[in-house]
Write an enzyme that holds these catalytic residues in place. Structure first.
Site, PDB file in Angstrom:
ATOM      1  N   ARG A  76       0.897  -1.159   0.000  1.00  0.00           N
ATOM      2  CA  ARG A  76       0.000   0.000   0.000  1.00  0.00           C
ATOM      3  C   ARG A  76       0.939   1.214   0.000  1.00  0.00           C
ATOM      4  O   ARG A  76       1.647   1.444   0.967  1.00  0.00           O
ATOM      5  CB  ARG A  76      -0.885   0.003   1.247  1.00  0.00           C
ATOM      6  CG  ARG A  76      -1.711  -1.286   1.446  1.00  0.00           C
ATOM      7  CD  ARG A  76      -2.709  -1.118   2.558  1.00  0.00           C
ATOM      8  NE  ARG A  76      -3.131  -2.368   3.174  1.00  0.00           N
ATOM      9  CZ  ARG A  76      -4.143  -3.130   2.761  1.00  0.00           C
ATOM     10  NH1 ARG A  76      -4.830  -2.794   1.712  1.00  0.00           N
ATOM     11  NH2 ARG A  76      -4.470  -4.242   3.402  1.00  0.00           N
ATOM     12  N   ASP A 107     -10.462  -1.057  -3.920  1.00  0.00           N
ATOM     13  CA  ASP A 107     -10.862   0.320  -4.237  1.00  0.00           C
ATOM     14  C   ASP A 107      -9.762   1.353  -3.993  1.00  0.00           C
ATOM     15  O   ASP A 107      -9.681   2.339  -4.732  1.00  0.00           O
ATOM     16  CB  ASP A 107     -12.181   0.710  -3.548  1.00  0.00           C
ATOM     17  CG  ASP A 107     -12.129   0.551  -2.056  1.00  0.00           C
ATOM     18  OD1 ASP A 107     -11.120  -0.004  -1.552  1.00  0.00           O
ATOM     19  OD2 ASP A 107     -13.078   0.977  -1.380  1.00  0.00           O
ATOM     20  N   THR A 130      -9.789  -8.644  -4.167  1.00  0.00           N
ATOM     21  CA  THR A 130      -9.832  -8.397  -2.716  1.00  0.00           C
ATOM     22  C   THR A 130     -10.758  -9.422  -2.086  1.00  0.00           C
ATOM     23  O   THR A 130     -11.774  -9.792  -2.703  1.00  0.00           O
ATOM     24  CB  THR A 130     -10.332  -6.973  -2.368  1.00  0.00           C
ATOM     25  OG1 THR A 130     -10.756  -6.949  -0.993  1.00  0.00           O
ATOM     26  CG2 THR A 130     -11.521  -6.524  -3.206  1.00  0.00           C
ATOM     27  N   ASP A 132     -12.663  -8.816   0.252  1.00  0.00           N
ATOM     28  CA  ASP A 132     -13.810  -8.116   0.851  1.00  0.00           C
ATOM     29  C   ASP A 132     -15.069  -8.127  -0.026  1.00  0.00           C
ATOM     30  O   ASP A 132     -16.167  -7.892   0.479  1.00  0.00           O
ATOM     31  CB  ASP A 132     -13.437  -6.658   1.164  1.00  0.00           C
ATOM     32  CG  ASP A 132     -12.249  -6.555   2.102  1.00  0.00           C
ATOM     33  OD1 ASP A 132     -11.974  -7.540   2.814  1.00  0.00           O
ATOM     34  OD2 ASP A 132     -11.586  -5.498   2.127  1.00  0.00           O
ATOM     35  N   ASP A 134     -16.114  -5.926  -2.036  1.00  0.00           N
ATOM     36  CA  ASP A 134     -16.811  -4.649  -1.846  1.00  0.00           C
ATOM     37  C   ASP A 134     -16.656  -3.690  -3.033  1.00  0.00           C
ATOM     38  O   ASP A 134     -16.709  -2.477  -2.862  1.00  0.00           O
ATOM     39  CB  ASP A 134     -16.289  -3.966  -0.562  1.00  0.00           C
ATOM     40  CG  ASP A 134     -14.791  -3.730  -0.598  1.00  0.00           C
ATOM     41  OD1 ASP A 134     -14.110  -4.287  -1.488  1.00  0.00           O
ATOM     42  OD2 ASP A 134     -14.277  -3.001   0.259  1.00  0.00           O
TER      43      ASP A 134
HETATM   44  O1  F6P Z   1      -8.888  -5.536   2.241  1.00  0.00           O
HETATM   45  C1  F6P Z   1      -8.497  -6.809   2.632  1.00  0.00           C
HETATM   46  C2  F6P Z   1      -8.292  -6.871   4.132  1.00  0.00           C
HETATM   47  O2  F6P Z   1      -7.894  -8.188   4.474  1.00  0.00           O
HETATM   48  C3  F6P Z   1      -9.476  -6.426   4.969  1.00  0.00           C
HETATM   49  O3  F6P Z   1     -10.470  -7.409   5.074  1.00  0.00           O
HETATM   50  C4  F6P Z   1      -8.806  -6.080   6.266  1.00  0.00           C
HETATM   51  O4  F6P Z   1      -9.529  -5.104   6.962  1.00  0.00           O
HETATM   52  C5  F6P Z   1      -7.475  -5.510   5.817  1.00  0.00           C
HETATM   53  O5  F6P Z   1      -7.243  -5.987   4.510  1.00  0.00           O
HETATM   54  C6  F6P Z   1      -6.293  -5.860   6.680  1.00  0.00           C
HETATM   55  O6  F6P Z   1      -5.189  -5.191   6.192  1.00  0.00           O
HETATM   56  P1  F6P Z   1      -3.693  -5.506   6.624  1.00  0.00           P
HETATM   57  O7  F6P Z   1      -3.310  -6.839   6.013  1.00  0.00           O
HETATM   58  O8  F6P Z   1      -2.908  -4.386   6.046  1.00  0.00           O
HETATM   59  O9  F6P Z   1      -3.675  -5.582   8.104  1.00  0.00           O
END
Ligand code: F6P
Length: 328
Positions: A76, A107, A130, A132, A134
């Site tokens: 990210r 997104d 993803t 999610d 979403d």
């Molecule tokens: O977007 C995918 C996801 O796994 C979400 O379900 C969760 O909130 C987030 O990423 C967790 O992010 P990270 O792996 O950066 O902790």
């Protein structure tokens, strides 16, 4: 006259999801099929800014269709949110003679991709990846099916202990601000109650529902809680409140966590990734840009990236209803 697209780069961005590798494979092989040159960008926009780019070929993506995670790695990127970062990214693309970009992500990644595409008039196609689910413009995102199966398997296992010890389990599943994963895993896992951010039932209604479950003879219960749900401060607070107001259950909390992000993709996710990967290259070659490929009513479709970001998928009320009926 605009230069014809010849060199196409692909990246994965944001949280990894099972099936991303199958999508990478599909994009690379489709590019080769149409006599184009594929490039892999490592670590998403972060890697692009730093020029972490490699020329790919059809063999480079052998033996990855069945693997979870992403061989391109992902990140990210904070820097890509700045105009300076995006300029560096554009310069790297020019330096490597790349004409178009395919971004597999969610997104957040699409928001960056859309801004970039507009700022530099650069062709970008998004593939929704993803767990999610979403993203507006597709019924399913790559990874959702695998993740919901993983969550369901976890619930099945927890059910053994719940029923052996007459316990109440609160099981938190991922999904960020969306309840799709919780809803699917909750229905498939036979949960008594499913708490999702889109439909706040209120904590007292939950207590009442669990009290009713006891009355109708249930000895154990499973409540699936989406991580984005706002019924309690968090799942532990929620469990504490229920414990204090419902003395006849012994409760436990389980957070399934990142197990949901990993593992070998299901057949559904591999097929979805393959279909969307092929289409991504085909729409680029048709001259489209700033779009996302998706699946609607089992047909591969195209949505403007701006719409994919602006609109939100709504929860299917029928599924909520089913869950209510089946807990009778
Ligand atoms: O977007 C995918 C996801 O796994 C979400 O379900 C969760 O909130 C987030 O990423 C967790 O992010 P990270 O792996 O950066 O902790």
């Amino acid at each position: 006259m605009k230069k014809q697209i010849q060199n196409i780069a692909i990246m994965t961005s944001g949280g990894d999801s099972p099936g991303m590798n199958a999508a990478i494979r599909a994009v690379v092989r489709t590019a080769v099929f149409y006599k184009k040159d594929p490039f892999g960008i490592y670590r998403g926009f972060e890697g692009l800014i730093n020029g972490d780019i490699e020329r790919f070929n059809a063999r480079k993506v052998s033996n990855i269709i069945n693997r979870g995670g992403t061989v391109l790695k992902t990140a990210r990127s904070k820097e890509f949110r700045t105009i300076e970062g995006r300029k560096k990214a554009y310069e790297q693309l020019k330096k490597n003679d790349i004409d178009a970009l395919v971004v597999i992500g969610g997104d957040g990644s699409f928001t960056g991709a859309k801004i970039f595409s507009e700022e530099f008039d650069f062709p970008v196609v998004g593939i929704p990846g993803t767990i999610d689910n979403d993203i507006y413009g597709t019924d399913f995102t790559i990874g959702f099916d695998t993740a919901s199966n993983t969550a369901t398997e976890a619930i099945d296992k927890i059910r053994d202990t719940a029923s052996s010890h007459n316990r109440l389990f609160f099981i938190e599943v991922m999904g960020r601000n969306a309840g799709f994963l919780a809803l699917y895993a909750g229905i498939a896992g036979g949960a008594e109650d499913i708490l999702i951010p889109e439909e706040n039932i209120g904590i007292d209604k939950l207590v009442e529902s669990l009290r009713r479950s006891k009355r109708v003879g249930k000895t154990s219960s499973i409540v699936v809680v989406a991580e984005g749900d706002k019924t309690g401060k968090n799942v532990f607070e929620l469990a504490k409140y229920v414990d204090e107001n419902l003395k006849d259950y012994e409760s436990r909390v389980v957070i399934i966590g990142h197990i949901q992000r990993g593992g070998c993709p299901t057949t559904f996710d591999r097929v979805l990734a393959s279909r969307l990967g092929v289409k991504a290259i085909e729409v680029l070659l048709e001259g489209k840009k700033n779009v996302m490929v998706g699946l609607k009513d089992n047909k591969v479709t195209i949505t403007q990236l701006s719409n994919a970001i602006k609109f939100h998928r709504t929860i299917n009320k029928e599924l909520l209803n089913i869950s209510d009926i089946l807990t009778t």
